[in-house]
Design a protein around this motif. Structure first.
Motif, PDB file in Angstrom:
ATOM      1  N   UNK A 163       0.872  -1.179   0.000  1.00  0.00           N
ATOM      2  CA  UNK A 163       0.000   0.000   0.000  1.00  0.00           C
ATOM      3  C   UNK A 163       0.908   1.227   0.000  1.00  0.00           C
ATOM      4  N   UNK A 164       0.820   2.091  -0.999  1.00  0.00           N
ATOM      5  CA  UNK A 164       1.712   3.263  -1.048  1.00  0.00           C
ATOM      6  C   UNK A 164       1.492   4.180   0.156  1.00  0.00           C
ATOM      7  N   UNK A 165       2.566   4.754   0.638  1.00  0.00           N
ATOM      8  CA  UNK A 165       2.465   5.649   1.800  1.00  0.00           C
ATOM      9  C   UNK A 165       1.675   6.907   1.490  1.00  0.00           C
ATOM     10  N   UNK A 168      -1.994   8.174   2.728  1.00  0.00           N
ATOM     11  CA  UNK A 168      -2.299   9.007   3.887  1.00  0.00           C
ATOM     12  C   UNK A 168      -2.825  10.380   3.527  1.00  0.00           C
ATOM     13  N   UNK A 169      -2.619  10.818   2.264  1.00  0.00           N
ATOM     14  CA  UNK A 169      -3.142  12.124   1.836  1.00  0.00           C
ATOM     15  C   UNK A 169      -4.666  12.141   1.763  1.00  0.00           C
ATOM     16  N   UNK A 170      -5.288  10.958   1.708  1.00  0.00           N
ATOM     17  CA  UNK A 170      -6.753  10.894   1.587  1.00  0.00           C
ATOM     18  C   UNK A 170      -7.358  11.057   2.978  1.00  0.00           C
ATOM     19  N   UNK A 171      -7.184  12.230   3.527  1.00  0.00           N
ATOM     20  CA  UNK A 171      -7.474  12.471   4.941  1.00  0.00           C
ATOM     21  C   UNK A 171      -8.957  12.528   5.264  1.00  0.00           C
ATOM     22  N   UNK A 172      -9.815  12.557   4.245  1.00  0.00           N
ATOM     23  CA  UNK A 172     -11.254  12.597   4.508  1.00  0.00           C
ATOM     24  C   UNK A 172     -11.916  11.228   4.379  1.00  0.00           C
ATOM     25  N   UNK A 190       1.418   6.375   7.559  1.00  0.00           N
ATOM     26  CA  UNK A 190       0.649   7.574   7.192  1.00  0.00           C
ATOM     27  C   UNK A 190      -0.853   7.398   7.417  1.00  0.00           C
ATOM     28  N   UNK A 191      -1.269   6.188   7.819  1.00  0.00           N
ATOM     29  CA  UNK A 191      -2.694   6.016   8.129  1.00  0.00           C
ATOM     30  C   UNK A 191      -3.105   6.892   9.316  1.00  0.00           C
ATOM     31  N   UNK A 213       0.786   1.180  15.736  1.00  0.00           N
ATOM     32  CA  UNK A 213       0.113   1.905  16.818  1.00  0.00           C
ATOM     33  C   UNK A 213      -0.607   3.145  16.307  1.00  0.00           C
ATOM     34  N   UNK A 214      -0.334   3.523  15.039  1.00  0.00           N
ATOM     35  CA  UNK A 214      -1.015   4.699  14.468  1.00  0.00           C
ATOM     36  C   UNK A 214      -2.528   4.512  14.412  1.00  0.00           C
TER      37      UNK A 214
END
Length: 764
Positions: A163-165, A168-172, A190-191, A213-214
């Protein structure tokens, strides 16, 4: 026109209008090929809903001309073709749902490049592409998708790699489903930016590393599904801070150590599955905090100690699975308070004492299993216990009172103190005398052994009851032909009715046949060690130089072969699927559930027996092979039944668990086509597998057993789809190359999913 159940090819003229803004034919029975130019006639179209029909064709390229399109729903059809990059022209697109079709990715690089084109759709909120054969990997620029994206479904697409890091930009994102793919690597840290995420499903992949832990930062998370991956380490202790969690599935993920104390504070959790791990420690009293819990599965772990009495506080719990642990002590009487309980499995533990009579008050209990424990005393007979068979109580220390067990001894009043003292003295004296007698007997036995004719001896297996040749002869009426159940490679099987009413299947080995001695020893070796509800259970054995027999659990419904080819009764799709799941479960246990992998080596319909509830049991372990830790493949000169054996087995004598997978795949084909692999219709050029392969998927109806399909049946198309998916699975089990075959864990999961989908499809 939604839900009008329109039938037949749709009229093309309905689409030939430049003023149409909305077209909806969702959830009908429409069929036919839609024109590939459909989008050219609809410049003002804003919404197109065609989901849940039988449409075919390649229409996506044309649809990209409808530049005003906001909503596109094509799910549950049979559309094909590549997903075009021109979809990026749909700048106003908000919802793109093409799930459960046959769309593909034609990129040579195998990158799902159409996702890159969708980055131009800045209003995209819903992206559903699941259950399409995309078979590629996610682009690194996936994070450039619309910042408005809330729902991303891409399960069962054959997605590979990491899964590309940048995701994490898809914050919504509110929900992210990537289940049942081939994802590898680590979950990107980045999750932690998914602050609005409520549901995430990454189950059934090959993701590595620790559970990050994220996840603990996602304070809106309600559903966490990470099961069936290759994680390592512990459950993050900070997950106990995510009080919004309602559904947690961390099953079969190689987790170790203990569930952190903080986790038990999630008092609003509804479903929890941590089965199939290496979790240790004891079940804490805090388990009673989960008062909203309806499903709890902690089976197949290493839990020790007692089941806490506080478990009775789970009054909404419907399913409790604690089997295959090392739990000790009593079954808590407090379980009587769990009035919603439907499924209770405590099998394969070390539980002691009696089954609480109070459990009779549980009104909805439908499944109950305490087999393979150390329980004693009377089995309750009231309430739901009136419906349970002996399969719920197998192999315990001294259960009694049920029709298939000995009656319970009467309870005498307590003796006086004096009588007890006298009894202790007598017992002590008796023990000394008995020890002397046994010693003398053993010495004399050794001296007489050389001159006496061999007599029947019991095999040294602690779980076997005592039986003699004369007893077996008596209960089979002298091994009378009227009691003959069938014949196998190394002997015959007779029905025997014991004095207590129990029925046995007596397998008598023909010692004149080459290999019979070895076959007997192998079955004893294997069956004495294995314990699984889908393997035949050996009850006792009788062995001498001139007579060898096994007494096995009797299966009143005979073999699968008889049901397919002899009996006049017809097994339904659901029955056949259930039996195949039973067999797959037994094989999965042989391959992965025992300390040493075991290859059955002779799987065929006649070696699949059906009990009174039509549950499938694998039998005949006469040529089974135990594979060492470093012996994934071994060579043998013993051949099994032609038609069911894998190519490498027949040609080179090479045995592995993959050989069983091949045999299972052939049986799957036979079960749903009712054609034996040696049917007279097959030749050197055409075999059972090739016949099915050539007819799949477009003409699969030609190979399906005609008894399963009736034209007037409203569900006939759903049934065809179900069987088609089963036959596709059978093809993946029977590839020539062993390393390309699906393993039994994957086969079992696939069949369970097919069954679940089938039940949903046919249930009104």
């Amino acid at each position: 026109m939604g839900e009008n159940k329109l039938r037949g090819p749709i009229l093309l003229k309905l689409f030939n209008s430049s003023t149409v803004r909305l077209i909806s034919f969702a959830e009908n029975d429409l069929s036919g090929e839609l024109p590939s130019t459909i989008g050219a006639f609809l410049p003002n179209l804003e919404g197109l809903y065609l989901g849940g029909n039988e449409f075919t064709g390649t229409i996506l390229t044309s649809i990209s001309n409808a530049s005003r399109l906001r909503m596109l729903h094509l799910g549950m059809n049979h559309f094909t073709g590549a997903i075009p990059h021109s979809l990026g022209n749909l700048r106003l697109l908000e919802q793109f749902a093409i799930w459960k079709n046959d769309f593909s990715e034609d990129s040579l690089s195998k990158e799902l490049s159409f996702i890159i084109s969708l980055t131009n759709c800045k209003h995209l909120r819903r992206l559903w592409i699941d259950e399409n054969p995309l078979n590629g990997f996610l682009p690194k620029s996936i994070g450039n998708l619309s910042s408005s994206l809330e729902s991303f479904h891409a399960g069962s697409c054959g997605i590979k790699n990491e899964i590309p890091s940048s995701i994490g930009n898809l914050s919504n994102l509110v929900e992210l489903f990537f289940e049942n793919n081939s994802l590898t690597g680590l979950i990107p840290t980045t999750i932690k930016w998914f602050l609005k995420l409520q549901r995430i499903d990454l189950s059934d992949n090959q993701i590595l590393g620790a559970i990050p832990s994220e996840f603990c930062n996602l304070l809106n998370l309600g559903e966490l599904r990470l099961g069936q991956n290759m994680f390592s380490g512990m459950v993050p202790s900070c997950l106990g801070n995510v009080t919004t969690l309602r559904y947690v599935y961390l099953n079969s993920t190689n987790l170790s150590s203990m569930i952190p104390t903080s986790f038990w504070s999630l008092k609003y959790i509804l479903e929890l599955d941590m089965s199939g791990n290496y979790l240790t420690g004891s079940l804490p009293a805090e388990i009673g905090n989960f008062k909203a819990l309806v499903y709890l599965n902690l089976s197949n772990n290493q839990y020790l100690g007692r089941i806490p009495s506080t478990i009775g506080a789970l009054q909404d719990l419907q399913e409790l699975s604690l089997e295959r642990n090392k739990l000790q002590g009593l079954i808590p009487d407090s379980m009587k308070n769990m009035l919603q309980l439907r499924h209770l499995d405590l099998s394969f533990n070390n539980l002691e004492g009696e089954i609480p009579n109070s459990l009779q008050v549980l009104p909805d209990l439908q499944y109950f299993n305490v087999s393979y424990n150390r329980l004693r005393g009377p089995i309750p007979h009231g309430g739901p216990f009136a419906n349970f068979t002996n399969l719920s109580f197998l192999s315990n220390e001294a259960l009694c009172g049920a029709p298939w067990l000995q009656p319970c001894a009467s309870k005498f009043e307590h003796e006086s103190r004096t009588k007890r003292i006298v009894m202790i003295v007598l017992l002590t004296s008796g023990s000394v005398i008995l020890a002397l007698v046994i010693s003398i007997f053993l010495i004399r036995s050794k001296l007489r052994k050389k001159i006496l004719a061999p007599t029947q001896n019991l095999l040294p297996m602690a779980t076997f009851e005592r039986v003699s040749f004369h007893e077996l002869r008596q209960i089979t009426n002298g091994f009378n032909e009227s009691n003959l159940l069938g014949s196998g490679s190394f002997g015959s099987v007779y029905k025997g009715i014991c004095e207590n009413g129990m029925v046995w299947a007596i397998k008598v080995f023909d010692l004149q046949l080459e290999g019979a001695f070895k076959s007997f020893d192998r079955e004893c070796e294997v069956l004495s060690c294995l314990r699984h509800r889908n393997l035949t259970r050996v009850i006792t054995a009788c062995s001498s130089l001139d007579f060898k027999a096994l007494a096995l659990e009797y299966m009143p419904n005979g073999s699968l072969e008889k049901w397919l080819h002899v009996n006049h009764h017809v097994l339904s799709i659901r029955q056949r699927l259930g039996i195949m799941i039973d067999v797959a479960s037994g094989l999965e246990y042989l391959h992965y559930g025992y300390s040493t992998p075991i290859a059955h080596c002779d799987l065929k319909p006649s070696n699949i027996l059906l009990d009174e509830d039509m549950v499938g049991h694998i039998c005949d372990f006469g040529i089974a092979k135990l594979l060492g830790d470093e012996e994934s493949v071994i060579q043998t000169k013993t051949l099994a039944t032609f038609g069911y054996i894998a190519p490498e087995y027949g040609l080179e004598g090479l045995i592995s668990t993959s050989s069983d997978v091949y045999s299972f795949g052939i049986i799957l084909m036979e079960t749903f086509t009712k054609r034996k692999p040696k049917d007279e219709m097959f030749t050197e050029e055409l075999n059972l597998r090739r016949w099915i392969q050539e007819c799949s998927p477009d003409s699969v109806i030609q190979v399906i057993d005609a008894d399963l399909l009736h034209p007037e049946d409203k569900m006939v198309q759903r049934k065809i789809e179900c069987i088609s998916s089963i036959l596709q699975l059978s093809l993946s089990c029977t590839t020539d190359a062993p390393e390309e075959r699906t393993n039994m864990k994957e086969v079992l999961r696939a069949l369970q999913k097919i069954k679940l989908q089938f039940i949903k499809d046919i249930t009104p």
